[in-house]
Write a protein that holds these residues in place. Structure first.
Motif, PDB file in Angstrom:
ATOM      1  N   ALA A  78     -15.523 -48.784  -8.072  1.00 47.92           N
ATOM      2  CA  ALA A  78     -14.336 -47.943  -8.131  1.00 47.92           C
ATOM      3  C   ALA A  78     -14.450 -46.961  -9.286  1.00 47.92           C
ATOM      4  O   ALA A  78     -14.859 -47.351 -10.390  1.00 47.92           O
ATOM      5  N   ASP A  79     -14.065 -45.734  -9.043  1.00 48.54           N
ATOM      6  CA  ASP A  79     -13.911 -44.728 -10.093  1.00 48.54           C
ATOM      7  C   ASP A  79     -12.412 -44.638 -10.351  1.00 48.54           C
ATOM      8  O   ASP A  79     -11.656 -44.196  -9.483  1.00 48.54           O
ATOM      9  N   LEU A  80     -12.003 -45.073 -11.526  1.00 49.01           N
ATOM     10  CA  LEU A  80     -10.577 -45.189 -11.765  1.00 49.01           C
ATOM     11  C   LEU A  80     -10.185 -44.714 -13.155  1.00 49.01           C
ATOM     12  O   LEU A  80     -11.027 -44.519 -14.034  1.00 49.01           O
ATOM     13  N   ILE A  81      -8.878 -44.522 -13.309  1.00 46.34           N
ATOM     14  CA  ILE A  81      -8.301 -44.136 -14.590  1.00 46.34           C
ATOM     15  C   ILE A  81      -7.485 -45.307 -15.095  1.00 46.34           C
ATOM     16  O   ILE A  81      -6.610 -45.813 -14.380  1.00 46.34           O
ATOM     17  N   ARG A  82      -7.777 -45.741 -16.282  1.00 41.59           N
ATOM     18  CA  ARG A  82      -7.049 -46.860 -16.878  1.00 41.59           C
ATOM     19  C   ARG A  82      -5.746 -46.374 -17.511  1.00 41.59           C
ATOM     20  O   ARG A  82      -5.634 -45.221 -17.922  1.00 41.59           O
ATOM     21  N   LEU A  83      -4.806 -47.251 -17.600  1.00 39.27           N
ATOM     22  CA  LEU A  83      -3.539 -46.943 -18.264  1.00 39.27           C
ATOM     23  C   LEU A  83      -3.810 -46.510 -19.701  1.00 39.27           C
ATOM     24  O   LEU A  83      -4.562 -47.174 -20.430  1.00 39.27           O
ATOM     25  N   GLY A  84      -3.204 -45.396 -20.103  1.00 38.02           N
ATOM     26  CA  GLY A  84      -3.375 -44.918 -21.463  1.00 38.02           C
ATOM     27  C   GLY A  84      -4.594 -44.042 -21.669  1.00 38.02           C
ATOM     28  O   GLY A  84      -4.852 -43.590 -22.785  1.00 38.02           O
ATOM     29  N   TYR A  85      -5.348 -43.818 -20.597  1.00 36.26           N
ATOM     30  CA  TYR A  85      -6.546 -42.996 -20.674  1.00 36.26           C
ATOM     31  C   TYR A  85      -6.435 -41.824 -19.705  1.00 36.26           C
ATOM     32  O   TYR A  85      -5.643 -41.853 -18.770  1.00 36.26           O
ATOM     33  N   THR A  86      -7.260 -40.810 -19.924  1.00 35.07           N
ATOM     34  CA  THR A  86      -7.318 -39.687 -18.990  1.00 35.07           C
ATOM     35  C   THR A  86      -8.688 -39.572 -18.332  1.00 35.07           C
ATOM     36  O   THR A  86      -8.837 -38.879 -17.329  1.00 35.07           O
ATOM     37  N   SER A  87      -9.674 -40.242 -18.880  1.00 37.33           N
ATOM     38  CA  SER A  87     -11.023 -40.162 -18.311  1.00 37.33           C
ATOM     39  C   SER A  87     -11.176 -41.135 -17.157  1.00 37.33           C
ATOM     40  O   SER A  87     -10.464 -42.135 -17.059  1.00 37.33           O
ATOM     41  N   VAL A  88     -12.144 -40.792 -16.299  1.00 37.40           N
ATOM     42  CA  VAL A  88     -12.451 -41.661 -15.169  1.00 37.40           C
ATOM     43  C   VAL A  88     -13.592 -42.606 -15.562  1.00 37.40           C
ATOM     44  O   VAL A  88     -14.603 -42.166 -16.097  1.00 37.40           O
ATOM     45  N   PHE A  89     -13.401 -43.865 -15.305  1.00 42.48           N
ATOM     46  CA  PHE A  89     -14.420 -44.872 -15.576  1.00 42.48           C
ATOM     47  C   PHE A  89     -14.880 -45.480 -14.261  1.00 42.48           C
ATOM     48  O   PHE A  89     -14.101 -45.591 -13.310  1.00 42.48           O
ATOM     49  N   ARG A  90     -16.139 -45.901 -14.244  1.00 45.63           N
ATOM     50  CA  ARG A  90     -16.674 -46.561 -13.054  1.00 45.63           C
ATOM     51  C   ARG A  90     -16.803 -48.060 -13.319  1.00 45.63           C
ATOM     52  O   ARG A  90     -17.361 -48.471 -14.339  1.00 45.63           O
ATOM     53  N   TYR A  91     -16.320 -48.838 -12.384  1.00 44.84           N
ATOM     54  CA  TYR A  91     -16.386 -50.292 -12.479  1.00 44.84           C
ATOM     55  C   TYR A  91     -17.081 -50.859 -11.256  1.00 44.84           C
ATOM     56  O   TYR A  91     -17.007 -50.282 -10.158  1.00 44.84           O
ATOM     57  N   TRP A  92     -17.704 -52.019 -11.474  1.00 45.70           N
ATOM     58  CA  TRP A  92     -18.441 -52.699 -10.404  1.00 45.70           C
ATOM     59  C   TRP A  92     -17.950 -54.131 -10.240  1.00 45.70           C
ATOM     60  O   TRP A  92     -17.578 -54.782 -11.221  1.00 45.70           O
ATOM     61  N   GLY A  93     -18.009 -54.585  -8.999  1.00 46.92           N
ATOM     62  CA  GLY A  93     -17.787 -56.001  -8.753  1.00 46.92           C
ATOM     63  C   GLY A  93     -19.055 -56.776  -9.035  1.00 46.92           C
ATOM     64  O   GLY A  93     -20.107 -56.209  -9.353  1.00 46.92           O
ATOM     65  N   GLN A  94     -18.977 -58.099  -8.882  1.00 48.90           N
ATOM     66  CA  GLN A  94     -20.097 -58.961  -9.226  1.00 48.90           C
ATOM     67  C   GLN A  94     -21.106 -59.078  -8.094  1.00 48.90           C
ATOM     68  O   GLN A  94     -22.217 -59.569  -8.313  1.00 48.90           O
ATOM     69  N   GLY A  95     -20.741 -58.641  -6.906  1.00 49.05           N
ATOM     70  CA  GLY A  95     -21.642 -58.690  -5.768  1.00 49.05           C
ATOM     71  C   GLY A  95     -21.395 -59.892  -4.883  1.00 49.05           C
ATOM     72  O   GLY A  95     -21.026 -60.960  -5.363  1.00 49.05           O
ATOM     73  N   THR A  96     -21.606 -59.685  -3.586  1.00 47.04           N
ATOM     74  CA  THR A  96     -21.484 -60.771  -2.624  1.00 47.04           C
ATOM     75  C   THR A  96     -22.638 -60.681  -1.628  1.00 47.04           C
ATOM     76  O   THR A  96     -22.985 -59.586  -1.166  1.00 47.04           O
ATOM     77  N   GLN A  97     -23.236 -61.817  -1.334  1.00 50.80           N
ATOM     78  CA  GLN A  97     -24.423 -61.837  -0.479  1.00 50.80           C
ATOM     79  C   GLN A  97     -24.039 -61.755   0.986  1.00 50.80           C
ATOM     80  O   GLN A  97     -23.162 -62.487   1.454  1.00 50.80           O
ATOM     81  N   VAL A  98     -24.703 -60.856   1.695  1.00 54.61           N
ATOM     82  CA  VAL A  98     -24.590 -60.774   3.150  1.00 54.61           C
ATOM     83  C   VAL A  98     -25.983 -61.011   3.726  1.00 54.61           C
ATOM     84  O   VAL A  98     -26.928 -60.298   3.385  1.00 54.61           O
ATOM     85  N   THR A  99     -26.100 -62.011   4.575  1.00 51.40           N
ATOM     86  CA  THR A  99     -27.380 -62.333   5.205  1.00 51.40           C
ATOM     87  C   THR A  99     -27.209 -62.292   6.714  1.00 51.40           C
ATOM     88  O   THR A  99     -26.337 -62.979   7.267  1.00 51.40           O
ATOM     89  N   VAL A 100     -28.031 -61.485   7.348  1.00 51.46           N
ATOM     90  CA  VAL A 100     -27.995 -61.352   8.804  1.00 51.46           C
ATOM     91  C   VAL A 100     -29.288 -61.961   9.351  1.00 51.46           C
ATOM     92  O   VAL A 100     -30.369 -61.405   9.167  1.00 51.46           O
ATOM     93  N   SER A 101     -29.135 -63.094   9.995  1.00 53.74           N
ATOM     94  CA  SER A 101     -30.319 -63.816  10.454  1.00 53.74           C
ATOM     95  C   SER A 101     -29.945 -64.763  11.585  1.00 53.74           C
ATOM     96  O   SER A 101     -28.832 -65.304  11.611  1.00 53.74           O
ATOM     97  N   SER A 102     -30.896 -64.964  12.487  1.00 53.23           N
ATOM     98  CA  SER A 102     -30.674 -65.924  13.562  1.00 53.23           C
ATOM     99  C   SER A 102     -31.230 -67.290  13.182  1.00 53.23           C
ATOM    100  O   SER A 102     -31.122 -68.245  13.954  1.00 53.23           O
TER     101      SER A 102
END
Length: 121
Positions: A97-121
């Motif tokens: 997400a590119d977001l603006i935090r409360l009390g700030y005017t700049s845009v910051f980028r944040y990341w989640g921790q990741g989730t595994q997706v496996t497609v396999s038979s």
């Protein structure tokens, strides 16, 4: 502080579907762009889908017509509906997400921790 938490990954057979969700919490004023990236073993992280605050979307060519990104601005959440999954979709998926935090005017980028997706038979 801001935290992004993903959910919905797992193991699915080729042709199946999964829905990933991401929730942002903390001292957030507004979220501009919400996105999903993925990283497969031995490969660079790549953009999968992105949605702006106005609802404009763009997708990687490899997922067009199969994946759909959506967002709920009121809840600061966004999702990735993945249909017709292929083995090459196997990767760790990260929300972003590119977001603006409360009390700030700049845009910051944040990341989640990741989730595994496996497609396999």
């Amino acid at each position: 502080q801001v935290q992004l938490v993903e959910s919905g990954g797992g193991l699915v057979q080729p042709g199946g579907s999964l829905r990933l969700s991401c929730a942002a919490s903390g001292s957030i004023f507004s979220i501009n762009t919400m996105a999903w990236y993925r990283q497969a073993p031995g490969k660079e992280r790549e953009l999968v889908a992105r949605i702006t605050s106005e609802g404009s979307t763009n997708y990687a060519d490899s997922v067009k017509d199969r994946f759909t990104i959506s967002r709920d601005n009121a809840r600061n959440t966004w999702s990735l509906q993945m249909n017709s999954l292929k083995p090459e979709d196997t990767a760790v998926y990260y929300c972003n997400a590119d977001l603006i935090r409360l009390g700030y005017t700049s845009v910051f980028r944040y990341w989640g921790q990741g989730t595994q997706v496996t497609v396999s038979s």
